[in-house]
Design a protein around this motif. Structure first.
Motif, short mmCIF file in Angstrom:
data_model
loop_
_atom_site.label_atom_id
_atom_site.label_comp_id
_atom_site.label_asym_id
_atom_site.label_seq_id
_atom_site.Cartn_x
_atom_site.Cartn_y
_atom_site.Cartn_z
N ASP A 4 0.83 -1.20 0.00
CA ASP A 4 0.00 0.00 0.00
C ASP A 4 0.87 1.26 0.00
O ASP A 4 0.36 2.36 -0.20
CB ASP A 4 -0.93 0.01 1.20
N LEU A 5 2.17 1.10 0.25
CA LEU A 5 3.09 2.23 0.21
C LEU A 5 3.49 2.50 -1.23
O LEU A 5 3.82 1.58 -1.98
CB LEU A 5 4.33 1.95 1.06
N SER A 6 3.46 3.76 -1.64
CA SER A 6 3.76 4.09 -3.02
C SER A 6 4.23 5.53 -3.13
O SER A 6 3.99 6.35 -2.25
CB SER A 6 2.53 3.88 -3.91
N TYR A 7 4.88 5.84 -4.26
CA TYR A 7 5.31 7.20 -4.52
C TYR A 7 4.14 8.11 -4.89
O TYR A 7 4.18 9.31 -4.66
CB TYR A 7 6.31 7.23 -5.68
N TYR A 8 3.09 7.53 -5.50
CA TYR A 8 1.97 8.33 -5.99
C TYR A 8 0.65 7.61 -5.71
O TYR A 8 0.61 6.40 -5.46
CB TYR A 8 2.07 8.54 -7.51
N THR A 9 -0.43 8.35 -5.79
CA THR A 9 -1.76 7.79 -5.93
C THR A 9 -2.29 8.25 -7.28
O THR A 9 -1.73 9.18 -7.89
CB THR A 9 -2.71 8.24 -4.80
N GLN A 10 -3.35 7.63 -7.74
CA GLN A 10 -3.87 7.96 -9.06
C GLN A 10 -4.97 8.99 -8.96
O GLN A 10 -5.87 8.88 -8.11
CB GLN A 10 -4.38 6.70 -9.75
N GLY A 11 -4.92 10.00 -9.82
CA GLY A 11 -5.95 11.03 -9.84
C GLY A 11 -7.26 10.50 -10.38
O GLY A 11 -7.34 9.41 -10.95
N ALA A 12 -8.31 11.29 -10.23
CA ALA A 12 -9.65 10.88 -10.65
C ALA A 12 -9.75 10.64 -12.16
O ALA A 12 -10.60 9.87 -12.62
CB ALA A 12 -10.67 11.94 -10.23
N ASP A 13 -8.86 11.28 -12.94
CA ASP A 13 -8.91 11.11 -14.39
C ASP A 13 -8.29 9.80 -14.85
O ASP A 13 -8.34 9.44 -16.03
CB ASP A 13 -8.25 12.28 -15.10
N GLY A 14 -7.62 9.08 -13.94
CA GLY A 14 -7.05 7.78 -14.28
C GLY A 14 -5.64 7.80 -14.81
O GLY A 14 -5.04 6.73 -15.00
N PHE A 15 -5.07 8.99 -15.06
CA PHE A 15 -3.69 9.02 -15.55
C PHE A 15 -2.80 10.05 -14.85
O PHE A 15 -1.58 10.00 -14.97
CB PHE A 15 -3.64 9.25 -17.07
N THR A 16 -3.38 10.98 -14.11
CA THR A 16 -2.57 11.93 -13.34
C THR A 16 -2.04 11.25 -12.09
O THR A 16 -2.76 10.52 -11.41
CB THR A 16 -3.39 13.17 -12.96
N LEU A 17 -0.77 11.49 -11.76
CA LEU A 17 -0.14 10.94 -10.57
C LEU A 17 -0.10 12.01 -9.48
O LEU A 17 0.37 13.13 -9.72
CB LEU A 17 1.28 10.46 -10.88
N ILE A 18 -0.58 11.67 -8.29
CA ILE A 18 -0.56 12.59 -7.16
C ILE A 18 0.52 12.14 -6.19
O ILE A 18 0.43 11.04 -5.62
CB ILE A 18 -1.92 12.62 -6.44
N PRO A 19 1.60 12.91 -5.99
CA PRO A 19 2.70 12.47 -5.13
C PRO A 19 2.27 12.24 -3.69
O PRO A 19 1.45 12.98 -3.14
CB PRO A 19 3.71 13.62 -5.23
N THR A 20 2.83 11.21 -3.07
CA THR A 20 2.65 10.96 -1.64
C THR A 20 3.87 11.49 -0.89
O THR A 20 4.83 11.99 -1.50
CB THR A 20 2.49 9.46 -1.36
N SER A 21 3.86 11.33 0.41
CA SER A 21 4.99 11.80 1.22
C SER A 21 6.28 11.05 0.88
O SER A 21 7.38 11.57 1.08
CB SER A 21 4.68 11.65 2.71
N TRP A 22 6.14 9.81 0.36
CA TRP A 22 7.32 9.02 0.01
C TRP A 22 8.06 9.61 -1.19
O TRP A 22 9.23 9.29 -1.42
CB TRP A 22 6.93 7.58 -0.29
N ALA A 23 7.40 10.45 -1.96
CA ALA A 23 8.02 11.04 -3.15
C ALA A 23 8.77 12.34 -2.86
O ALA A 23 9.46 12.87 -3.74
CB ALA A 23 6.95 11.31 -4.21
N ARG A 24 8.67 12.85 -1.63
CA ARG A 24 9.29 14.14 -1.32
C ARG A 24 10.81 14.03 -1.22
O ARG A 24 11.35 13.04 -0.77
CB ARG A 24 8.72 14.68 -0.01
#
Length: 270
Positions: A4-24
């Motif tokens: 469940d840990l990841s650099y990003y989550t997926q945006g509502a449009d299905g292709f935009t990447l939303i950075p998580t705290s692990w990506a900072r």
């Protein structure tokens, strides 16, 4: 390995990447770290162009603008599709600005030619203990020292090595061996540029070359060369899994002493 840990989550449009705290980035909390940017580009290229008959043999990523902690889109396109070689590009976009670009070369698998060739002797010995299948900070080792998870404990002039697991690009998806290899190769900067006072170079690119896809959820890297002049650093490293070497990494970096990171003064595993 699914996490469940990841650099990003997926945006509502299905292709935009939303950075998580692990990506900072440790350089700037409002920026993204190199492994996160490289992993996103590699993930998109592998998703769009991978073929079981081909090996992703060379990936070059130019990180010419600091990626912000902001929604990110990866655009890909095929450049060449031949019998033995496939070439594709990716653009890492934030708003309408390109912050990085990548080029990948896939080569068709085949039998080796006849004869024997020179091969360097390998001395890389991974740590005996295993990770618990969860992404963690890397173990590090320098000549004459044990493997530890304290980067600050290896701020010296000795040859350096790292051993790590991979972080997924998106939650619930396994980190593929190729994307993990890219993350490990990005540590070429760490194992070549870490000195007695920490790291004062920022790498602006990564080139990874593979002869095969690595195996296992733990991968290693060992510094080979570190050449500097006029505030410019060039570092190369060999990439390892538990079977042995599988590729190389190379980074160029520029001096940035104003943002020097002294890991010995940081708390926690880093």
């Amino acid at each position: 390995m699914v996490s469940d840990l990841s650099y990003y989550t997926q945006g509502a449009d299905g292709f935009t990447l939303i950075p998580t705290s692990w990506a900072r980035s440790v350089w700037d909390p409002n920026a993204l770290n190199g492994p996160a940017v490289c992993a996103a580009a590699a993930h998109a290229l592998e998703r769009d162009f991978s073929d079981p008959d081909f090996v992703p043999s060379r990936l070059t990523i130019d990180m010419f603008k600091s990626a912000r902690n902001a929604p990110t889109v990866i655009n890909t396109r095929k450049v060449r599709s031949g019998h033995r070689i496939v070439v594709a590009d990716a653009e890492v976009m934030q708003d309408d600005t390109m912050v990085a670009r990548a080029s990948i070369v896939f080569l068709r698998r085949s039998a080796p030619p006849p004869g024997n060739e020179w091969r360097p002797e390998t001395t890389f010995t991974p740590p005996e203990h295993a990770f618990d299948n969860k992404p963690r900070f890397p173990y590090m080792n320098t000549d004459g020292n044990e493997w530890t998870q304290s980067i600050g404990g290896h701020q010296n002039v000795a040859r350096k090595r790292a051993w790590s697991t991979g972080m997924a690009v998106l939650p619930g998806e396994p980190c593929s061996p190729f994307v993990h290899a890219v993350q490990s190769a990005e540590s070429t900067s760490l194992v070549t540029n870490l000195g007695t006072e920490g790291i004062g170079y920022i790498n602006c690119d990564l080139t990874m070359a593979l002869s095969r896809i690595p195996e296992g959820h733990e991968l290693g890297i060992e510094a080979d060369t570190h050449i500097t002049a006029d505030g410019i650093s060039v570092g190369t490293a060999t990439l390892y899994d538990r079977k042995g070497p599988y590729g190389t990494g190379m980074v160029t970096a520029v001096s940035n002493p104003a943002a020097q990171i002294d890991f010995s003064a940081r708390k926690g595993l880093l």
